[in-house]
Write a protein that holds these residues in place. Structure first.
Motif, short mmCIF file in Angstrom:
data_model
loop_
_atom_site.label_atom_id
_atom_site.label_comp_id
_atom_site.label_asym_id
_atom_site.label_seq_id
_atom_site.Cartn_x
_atom_site.Cartn_y
_atom_site.Cartn_z
N VAL A 23 0.84 -1.19 0.00
CA VAL A 23 0.00 0.00 0.00
C VAL A 23 0.88 1.25 0.00
N TYR A 24 1.91 1.26 0.81
CA TYR A 24 2.83 2.40 0.84
C TYR A 24 3.45 2.62 -0.54
N ALA A 25 3.88 1.54 -1.18
CA ALA A 25 4.48 1.65 -2.52
C ALA A 25 3.48 2.25 -3.50
N ALA A 26 2.21 1.88 -3.39
CA ALA A 26 1.20 2.43 -4.29
C ALA A 26 1.03 3.93 -4.12
N ALA A 67 7.42 14.56 3.71
CA ALA A 67 7.89 13.47 4.57
C ALA A 67 7.65 12.12 3.90
N ALA A 68 8.52 11.17 4.22
CA ALA A 68 8.36 9.80 3.73
C ALA A 68 8.96 8.86 4.76
N GLN A 69 8.09 8.16 5.46
CA GLN A 69 8.53 7.15 6.43
C GLN A 69 8.01 5.82 5.91
N PRO A 70 8.87 5.08 5.22
CA PRO A 70 8.42 3.87 4.52
C PRO A 70 7.47 2.98 5.33
N HIS A 71 6.41 2.65 4.62
CA HIS A 71 5.36 1.74 5.05
C HIS A 71 4.42 2.33 6.10
N GLU A 72 4.63 3.59 6.53
CA GLU A 72 3.78 4.15 7.58
C GLU A 72 3.21 5.53 7.29
N TYR A 73 3.97 6.39 6.57
CA TYR A 73 3.55 7.78 6.43
C TYR A 73 4.19 8.39 5.20
N PHE A 74 3.38 9.13 4.45
CA PHE A 74 3.87 9.88 3.29
C PHE A 74 3.10 11.19 3.23
#
Length: 150
Positions: A23-26, A67-74
């Motif tokens: 989902v994060y990648a999407a 911000a970009a915190q992989p798999h948790e927040y963008f």
């Protein structure tokens, strides 16, 4: 001139049956976000970058990746209500679009929050809020459908 509208924020939540990494990648991968949001991305979606989202006939808009915190927040900033904003997003009133991603019991909950409408100029604030309220409903349904077909 700042706006005094009551509503400053749009919030939407969806649940997707997929791991939070997918989902994060999407949401944060330029090659995947184009499947549900802009038609194309020019540039990188790395923190501090200023890529361009191309919405085809609706125009191109420069964003700022906050911000970009992989798999948790963008999160990114942009200028709502503009169809061709190519300037410095941080130099003018903008909104912050955040994606909070949490996985639980095989479902990934995505909470999208766009805030800052009250800081926009009066002449664009209410229309931008209306357009984006409808727009996020549409776009997030496209994100859900992207995973429904996988």
């Amino acid at each position: 001139m700042q706006n005094t509208i009551v509503q400053d924020t749009i919030q939407r939540e969806i649940a997707i049956k997929a791991p939070k990494e997918r989902v994060y990648a999407a949401i944060a991968d330029p090659t995947q976000i184009i499947k549900w949001f802009p038609d194309a991305v020019e540039g990188s979606l790395e923190i501090g970058e200023r890529p361009v989202f191309d919405f085809g006939e609706y125009g191109k808009n420069r964003i700022y990746v906050e911000a970009a915190q992989p798999h948790e927040y963008f999160a990114f900033r942009w200028i709502p209500g503009s169809n061709h904003f190519m300037g410095d997003v941080l130099s003018t009133a903008n909104t912050l679009v955040e994606f909070h991603i949490k996985e639980s019991d095989g479902l990934t909950q995505v909470t999208m929050i766009e805030s800052g409408f009250a800081s926009l100029p009066t002449e664009v604030a209410e229309e931008s809020l209306r357009q984006n309220t409808d727009g996020w409903g549409y776009m997030l349904s496209r994100l859900e459908k992207e995973f429904a077909t996988q």
